[in-house]
Design an enzyme around this catalytic site. Structure first.
Site, mmCIF file in Angstrom:
data_model
loop_
_atom_site.group_PDB
_atom_site.id
_atom_site.type_symbol
_atom_site.label_atom_id
_atom_site.label_comp_id
_atom_site.label_asym_id
_atom_site.label_seq_id
_atom_site.Cartn_x
_atom_site.Cartn_y
_atom_site.Cartn_z
ATOM 1 N N ARG A 60 0.836 -1.326 0.221
ATOM 2 C CA ARG A 60 -0.040 -0.044 0.166
ATOM 3 C C ARG A 60 0.718 1.305 0.118
ATOM 4 N NH1 ARG A 60 -1.787 1.284 4.093
ATOM 5 N NH2 ARG A 60 -0.867 0.012 5.283
ATOM 6 N N LYS A 201 -8.637 -3.003 1.087
ATOM 7 C CA LYS A 201 -8.338 -2.079 2.108
ATOM 8 C C LYS A 201 -9.187 -0.940 1.825
ATOM 9 C CE LYS A 201 -5.732 -4.334 4.700
ATOM 10 N NZ LYS A 201 -6.270 -4.766 5.903
ATOM 11 N N HIS A 221 -9.161 -4.270 12.604
ATOM 12 C CA HIS A 221 -8.209 -5.201 12.011
ATOM 13 C C HIS A 221 -7.493 -6.240 12.662
ATOM 14 C CE1 HIS A 221 -3.989 -4.745 9.965
ATOM 15 N NE2 HIS A 221 -4.850 -5.475 9.234
ATOM 16 N N SER A 239 0.818 -6.022 9.973
ATOM 17 C CA SER A 239 1.492 -7.079 9.162
ATOM 18 C C SER A 239 2.641 -7.721 9.798
ATOM 19 C CB SER A 239 1.571 -6.252 7.963
ATOM 20 O OG SER A 239 2.315 -7.145 6.910
ATOM 21 N N LYS A 243 -0.965 -12.625 12.726
ATOM 22 C CA LYS A 243 -2.564 -12.626 12.853
ATOM 23 C C LYS A 243 -3.029 -13.954 11.982
ATOM 24 C CE LYS A 243 -4.326 -9.035 11.096
ATOM 25 N NZ LYS A 243 -3.264 -8.489 10.326
ATOM 26 N N THR A 244 -2.651 -14.086 10.661
ATOM 27 C CA THR A 244 -3.330 -15.153 10.087
ATOM 28 C C THR A 244 -2.605 -16.525 10.392
ATOM 29 O OG1 THR A 244 -3.213 -13.806 7.850
ATOM 30 C CG2 THR A 244 -3.186 -16.128 7.650
ATOM 31 N N ASP A 258 -8.336 -11.193 8.771
ATOM 32 C CA ASP A 258 -7.793 -9.905 8.601
ATOM 33 C C ASP A 258 -8.974 -8.792 9.017
ATOM 34 O OD1 ASP A 258 -5.798 -8.112 8.273
ATOM 35 O OD2 ASP A 258 -6.760 -7.398 6.269
ATOM 36 N N ARG A 323 3.011 -12.091 -1.175
ATOM 37 C CA ARG A 323 1.549 -12.373 -0.600
ATOM 38 C C ARG A 323 0.934 -13.491 -1.180
ATOM 39 N NH1 ARG A 323 -1.001 -9.385 3.885
ATOM 40 N NH2 ARG A 323 0.337 -7.462 4.433
#
Length: 538
Positions: A60, A201, A221, A239, A243-244, A258, A323
């Site tokens: 981003r 996003k 988030h 990031s 989290k994942t 997410d 990713r």
């Protein structure tokens, strides 16, 4: 469930200003995969997933994200260098130019929706210049049934034109790329960048305004999963903090990885229909569920393949931000629909590159509010130009770039929900132990998993503070023992073997926390202010 059918229905985009008929509507993932390869825009990896290069932008671009300032947003948005205002007339002119550009392009269109709970559903139409961007939309948004498509009425439109370059001097952008939200016209306008994360996003940012302002629902988030007893766990983190990875647990059903909403009814619902995971250093041994999701239907971004099509997950020559996007049904153990109840545990994940935060600690309500507003993690050498040693990085609510309102608004909503549900909140350091980055080592995933499991099962002795040590700098309660974790690992100071170096570094980080929090002090009460580290370095 999985749906990869291809509709034969045609569609008109006249209402959007598109007058030609070179439009592919609701193509299947398989067909988009095939077209991407035929156009030379991607190659198939040995795992079956398609591999694409997003071009100039591999992440981003926060300074090129704008919100149109108008009567809806003027008095509600937290304006600044995160939410940058954009003029309505400039938006109209730029929108017109993008539509003129797309009128000369083959287009790929998808109707989808966000929010798994029906009362909060947001219908979306995505108009893409590239086939693999449309495949990303198939993966990441929720997929309507054929019956739902018959009378589908899109509320928001995402217009995605990676090949269109803005003229900053004329168009009002900072440079040639842009991502602009217009709440009055309900359009997310994206151009000049092929990075697909801007698509998801954009809608996430829109929901972060719509849900709290109009639906009394907290947008988060975070990732989330649910246990066999129906208890829901929420994982906040920036990031690279896990989290994942940590929410994708073979013993718990994945709600999402997410973006979620927490409703007044105390339910948690996924915004999305897929996952968008970092794959740097991914291995089948450490993260088998994510590795197994990389198959046909998935999109790998900016990875390096060898001549046999095998992915080198350790190669970061294009970017650290490699990713994979895949539909959530590529994960075997998922919650259907993507809704959880009975929230019991919240985990704040941080990759502390200074190596001074405990690997897990229990937070009081005040500490939870403080750390939520702070949103700490750390940058390590090599992740950005000029970063040669660990640097603290703070992102309010663990997602400041996507939060249109003042962080205090989200923190107030979270605090209220924590009190109402009696949830336990934990700070988990997935970063370094035994010293800072370059000296210590990254916390072993098996230890982090063991600590999280023990927290959720109650084995950390939640209400017996004899089992805890209060950290002398950060004031958090760190457990003395945890099943499956060596006792020494639980004490960051003990892993250093150099008390002076440890405390010097701990005070350095605590001062960074305090300095960052100054901009929020006017909006935080005394209790929350005292939730942070209370000691300065001498």
């Amino acid at each position: 469930m999985a749906t990869n059918a291809q509709t034969t229905k045609s569609i008109s985009l006249y209402e959007n200003g598109i007058t030609h008929e070179n439009i592919h509507y609701q193509l299947s993932s398989d067909k988009l995969h095939e077209i991407t390869i035929a156009k030379g825009m991607g190659v198939e990896s040995s795992l079956g997933a398609i591999a694409v290069n997003t071009g100039e932008f591999t992440g981003r671009s926060p300074m090129d994200r704008f919100i149109v300032k108008d009567e809806i947003t003027e008095d509600k948005i937290w304006w600044g260098n995160i939410n940058i205002p954009f003029d309505s007339d400039k938006f109209d002119a730029l929108h017109k130019k993008v539509i003129a550009y797309l009128n000369e392009k083959e287009l790929f269109v998808r109707d989808a929706y966000a929010c798994a709970e029906d009362d909060y559903r947001l219908n979306i139409r995505v108009i893409n210049e590239y086939p693999w961007s449309n495949m990303f939309a198939y993966n990441m948004f929720l997929r309507p049934t054929d019956a739902e498509l018959e009378n589908f009425d899109p509320e928001w439109t995402v217009i995605n034109a990676p090949g269109f370059m803005a003229d900053a001097a004329i168009d009002g952008t900072r440079q040639h790329n842009f991502a602009i939200l217009n709440f009055s016209k309900k359009i997310a306008l994206i151009g000049g960048t092929g990075y697909t994360g801007e698509i998801k996003k954009g809608i996430f940012s829109a929901l972060n305004f719509i849900l709290p302002v109009f639906k009394n629902t907290l947008p988060m988030h975070c990732s989330a999963n649910v246990g066999e007893d129906g208890d829901t766990a929420i994982f906040f983190g920036l990031s690279g903090t896990g989290k994942t990875t940590l929410s994708t647990d073979p013993n718990r059903k994945l709600i999402g990885d997410d973006e979620h909403g927490w409703t007044a009814k105390n339910t948690v619902f996924n915004f999305e229909g897929g996952c968008y995971a970092k794959v740097i250093n991914l291995s089948k041994e450490n993260e088998p569920e994510i590795y197994g999701a990389i198959k046909k239907g998935a999109i790998l971004e900016n990875v390096i393949l060898n001549d046999s099509g095998e992915v080198d997950f350790e190669d970061t020559s294009i970017t650290q931000n490699t990713r994979v996007s895949y539909p959530i049904y590529h994960i075997d153990n998922i919650q259907e629909p993507s809704i959880g109840k009975n929230v019991k545990n919240i985990f704040f994940l941080t990759a502390d590159a200074f190596g001074v935060l405990p690997p897990i600690s229990k937070l009081t309500p005040a500490q939870a509010a403080y750390h939520f507003i702070s949103g700490y993690t750390a940058k390590v050498a090599g992740t950005e130009a000029g970063v040669v040693e660990p640097q603290p990085s703070f992102s309010a609510c663990f997602g400041a770039p996507f939060m249109p309102l003042h962080p205090a608004k989200y923190a107030e909503m979270l605090s209220k929900k924590m009190l109402e549900s009696g949830v336990d909140v934990w700070l988990v350091n997935t970063g370094w132990t035994g010293g800072p980055y370059g000296v210590g080592t990254r916390m072993k995933l098996k230890y982090t998993r063991a600590m999280i499991s023990a927290a959720m099962s109650g084995e950390l002795g939640l209400y017996n503070y004899d089992n805890y040590h209060i950290h002398s700098v950060f004031g958090v309660a760190q457990p003395r023992e945890c099943p499956g974790v060596p006792t020494k690992v639980l004490s960051p100071r003990a892993t250093w073997n150099d008390d002076k170096a440890y405390y010097d570094t701990a005070f350095k980080l605590s001062n960074a926390f305090r300095e960052n929090f100054k901009k929020f002090e006017a909006h935080a009460n005394e209790e929350i202010r005292r939730g942070g580290p209370q000691r300065y370095a001498y």
